[in-house]
Scaffold this motif. Structure first.
Motif, PDB file in Angstrom:
ATOM      1  N   ALA A 154      27.390  16.640  49.464  1.00  0.00           N
ATOM      2  CA  ALA A 154      28.545  17.052  50.264  1.00  0.00           C
ATOM      3  C   ALA A 154      29.855  16.637  49.598  1.00  0.00           C
ATOM      4  O   ALA A 154      30.811  17.423  49.523  1.00  0.00           O
ATOM      5  N   LYS A 155      29.916  15.415  49.104  1.00  0.00           N
ATOM      6  CA  LYS A 155      31.126  14.953  48.424  1.00  0.00           C
ATOM      7  C   LYS A 155      31.377  15.741  47.144  1.00  0.00           C
ATOM      8  O   LYS A 155      32.518  16.120  46.840  1.00  0.00           O
ATOM      9  N   CYS A 156      30.291  15.993  46.396  1.00  0.00           N
ATOM     10  CA  CYS A 156      30.432  16.757  45.163  1.00  0.00           C
ATOM     11  C   CYS A 156      30.949  18.161  45.460  1.00  0.00           C
ATOM     12  O   CYS A 156      31.791  18.697  44.735  1.00  0.00           O
ATOM     13  N   LEU A 157      30.455  18.744  46.544  1.00  0.00           N
ATOM     14  CA  LEU A 157      30.909  20.079  46.941  1.00  0.00           C
ATOM     15  C   LEU A 157      32.394  20.068  47.294  1.00  0.00           C
ATOM     16  O   LEU A 157      33.159  20.918  46.812  1.00  0.00           O
ATOM     17  N   VAL A 158      32.813  19.122  48.111  1.00  0.00           N
ATOM     18  CA  VAL A 158      34.213  19.057  48.532  1.00  0.00           C
ATOM     19  C   VAL A 158      35.131  18.751  47.351  1.00  0.00           C
ATOM     20  O   VAL A 158      36.179  19.379  47.176  1.00  0.00           O
ATOM     21  N   ASP A 159      34.743  17.793  46.518  1.00  0.00           N
ATOM     22  CA  ASP A 159      35.583  17.386  45.395  1.00  0.00           C
ATOM     23  C   ASP A 159      35.747  18.488  44.350  1.00  0.00           C
ATOM     24  O   ASP A 159      36.740  18.493  43.607  1.00  0.00           O
ATOM     25  N   ASN A 160      34.764  19.395  44.285  1.00  0.00           N
ATOM     26  CA  ASN A 160      34.771  20.407  43.233  1.00  0.00           C
ATOM     27  C   ASN A 160      34.727  21.827  43.786  1.00  0.00           C
ATOM     28  O   ASN A 160      34.300  22.758  43.095  1.00  0.00           O
ATOM     29  N   LEU A 164      33.611  25.257  41.802  1.00  0.00           N
ATOM     30  CA  LEU A 164      32.320  25.851  42.146  1.00  0.00           C
ATOM     31  C   LEU A 164      32.490  27.287  42.637  1.00  0.00           C
ATOM     32  O   LEU A 164      31.721  28.182  42.260  1.00  0.00           O
ATOM     33  N   LEU A 165      33.502  27.522  43.473  1.00  0.00           N
ATOM     34  CA  LEU A 165      33.750  28.876  43.971  1.00  0.00           C
ATOM     35  C   LEU A 165      34.173  29.815  42.841  1.00  0.00           C
ATOM     36  O   LEU A 165      33.969  31.031  42.920  1.00  0.00           O
ATOM     37  N   ALA A 166      34.737  29.240  41.784  1.00  0.00           N
ATOM     38  CA  ALA A 166      35.145  30.044  40.632  1.00  0.00           C
ATOM     39  C   ALA A 166      33.995  30.316  39.668  1.00  0.00           C
ATOM     40  O   ALA A 166      34.192  30.971  38.639  1.00  0.00           O
ATOM     41  N   GLY A 167      32.814  29.824  40.019  1.00  0.00           N
ATOM     42  CA  GLY A 167      31.633  30.103  39.203  1.00  0.00           C
ATOM     43  C   GLY A 167      31.254  28.999  38.234  1.00  0.00           C
ATOM     44  O   GLY A 167      30.289  29.141  37.477  1.00  0.00           O
ATOM     45  N   GLU A 168      31.976  27.893  38.249  1.00  0.00           N
ATOM     46  CA  GLU A 168      31.627  26.772  37.389  1.00  0.00           C
ATOM     47  C   GLU A 168      30.473  25.972  38.007  1.00  0.00           C
ATOM     48  O   GLU A 168      30.121  26.166  39.170  1.00  0.00           O
ATOM     49  N   ARG A 169      29.916  25.081  37.219  1.00  0.00           N
ATOM     50  CA  ARG A 169      28.840  24.212  37.686  1.00  0.00           C
ATOM     51  C   ARG A 169      29.339  22.773  37.715  1.00  0.00           C
ATOM     52  O   ARG A 169      30.232  22.406  36.966  1.00  0.00           O
ATOM     53  N   ARG A 170      28.726  21.985  38.577  1.00  0.00           N
ATOM     54  CA  ARG A 170      29.042  20.575  38.639  1.00  0.00           C
ATOM     55  C   ARG A 170      27.738  19.775  38.729  1.00  0.00           C
ATOM     56  O   ARG A 170      26.742  20.241  39.287  1.00  0.00           O
ATOM     57  N   ALA A 171      27.790  18.548  38.194  1.00  0.00           N
ATOM     58  CA  ALA A 171      26.579  17.741  38.057  1.00  0.00           C
ATOM     59  C   ALA A 171      26.283  16.909  39.297  1.00  0.00           C
ATOM     60  O   ALA A 171      27.192  16.343  39.923  1.00  0.00           O
ATOM     61  N   LEU A 172      25.017  16.858  39.651  1.00  0.00           N
ATOM     62  CA  LEU A 172      24.501  15.942  40.667  1.00  0.00           C
ATOM     63  C   LEU A 172      23.206  15.376  40.118  1.00  0.00           C
ATOM     64  O   LEU A 172      22.330  16.137  39.694  1.00  0.00           O
ATOM     65  N   ASP A 184      23.488  25.200  50.076  1.00  0.00           N
ATOM     66  CA  ASP A 184      22.171  25.198  50.714  1.00  0.00           C
ATOM     67  C   ASP A 184      21.776  23.795  51.135  1.00  0.00           C
ATOM     68  O   ASP A 184      21.276  23.583  52.248  1.00  0.00           O
ATOM     69  N   ASP A 185      22.011  22.812  50.269  1.00  0.00           N
ATOM     70  CA  ASP A 185      21.621  21.441  50.576  1.00  0.00           C
ATOM     71  C   ASP A 185      22.369  20.919  51.798  1.00  0.00           C
ATOM     72  O   ASP A 185      21.779  20.306  52.695  1.00  0.00           O
ATOM     73  N   VAL A 186      23.662  21.174  51.855  1.00  0.00           N
ATOM     74  CA  VAL A 186      24.468  20.672  52.973  1.00  0.00           C
ATOM     75  C   VAL A 186      24.143  21.409  54.273  1.00  0.00           C
ATOM     76  O   VAL A 186      24.055  20.797  55.346  1.00  0.00           O
TER      77      VAL A 186
END
Length: 267
Positions: A154-160, A164-172, A184-186
């Motif tokens: 959830a934090k990773c989603l909010v922070d990025n 993410l909406l622009a199509g980039e990826r972020r690490a978890l 999906d996870d949230v």
């Protein structure tokens, strides 16, 4: 032990293996092992995993291990993995098993390890007709995945969110995911299904107290939600047990507890 390798012809064409007793008659109950995140089913085939399989074989139960999308021999882009996709993989494997003449499709038990417990619980909610019971080891019922150091999905989603909406990826936990994983996870963590009483089959939570605090809390929370709703949930904790319950003595006790529970629920 007989080993049958398979690769599904549908969906993500998951690779897996079926383990059967050397000799048997009729149709067998089946235990499906749902591996943890970041590895295939064979990345750590030891401790409680191997012991549960081997004891099951001696008791006339088939065991199945399979690699989810992007893991192990199934292959794929791990960044495109979501739990929803993994749940569909499990459903596809169950459908394939139901078509095998040695499988009793009315007696399917899923044992989920860590992230695999998320999949097992979600499958129990989405496909109640396909599962007889579920066992969760190192339960992941909430959005606490990746809480250590990163604060979770959830934090990773909010922070990025913009990236993410622009199509980039972020690490978890070391994996670069697309936005669909985080959304999906949230939105669909098993805790929602537990609150809505959608997980109605018997569930056994086996939890090592040497595991991290989030896993211990999730096991207790999930069990309490079932208990308060009068649903068949059972929690057993192991003071010396770690994340996979692989320690000497713990693996043996957890395996004995698992099969005693199967007898108790008349599996």
């Amino acid at each position: 032990m007989q080993t049958i390798a398979f690769r599904l012809a549908t969906g993500d064409r998951n690779y897996g293996e079926v383990y059967l007793p050397d000799a048997f008659t009729g149709k067998l109950p089946v235990m499906i092992h749902c591996h943890g995140g970041g590895m295939g089913a064979y990345g750590n085939l030891g401790g409680s995993r191997a012991l549960m399989r081997d004891v099951g074989l001696a008791r006339g139960m088939a065991s199945v291990m399979f690699d989810c999308f992007a893991a192990g021999k199934t292959g794929g882009d791990y960044g495109k993995m979501t739990y929803a996709r993994w749940v569909q993989n499990l459903s596809d494997v169950i459908d394939w098993l139901a078509a095998q003449d040695y499988v009793d499709a009315t007696r399917v038990c899923v044992v989920g390890y860590s992230c695999g417990s998320t999949v097992a619980l979600r499958a129990a909610a989405d496909y109640p007709e396909k599962l007889r019971c579920v066992c969760c080891i190192a339960t992941c019922a909430t959005v606490h995945i990746g809480m250590w150091g990163q604060g979770g999905a959830a934090k990773c989603l909010v922070d990025n969110l913009d990236a993410l909406l622009a199509g980039e990826r972020r690490a978890l936990f070391g994996v670069e995911f697309e936005k669909e994983f985080f959304l999906d996870d949230v939105s669909n963590a098993p805790v929602h299904a537990l609150l809505e009483q959608k997980v109605a089959c018997p569930v056994l939570f086996l939890q090592g107290l040497q595991d991290n605090a989030f896993r211990c809390a999730d096991a207790r929370l999930a069990h309490d939600l079932m208990r308060r709703k009068g649903l068949p949930g059972t929690l057993i904790e192991y003071p010396e047990g770690g994340h996979g319950l692989d320690e000497d003595g713990v693996a043996e006790q957890a395996t004995a507890d698992f099969y005693a529970w199967l007898e108790e629920i008349e599996y």
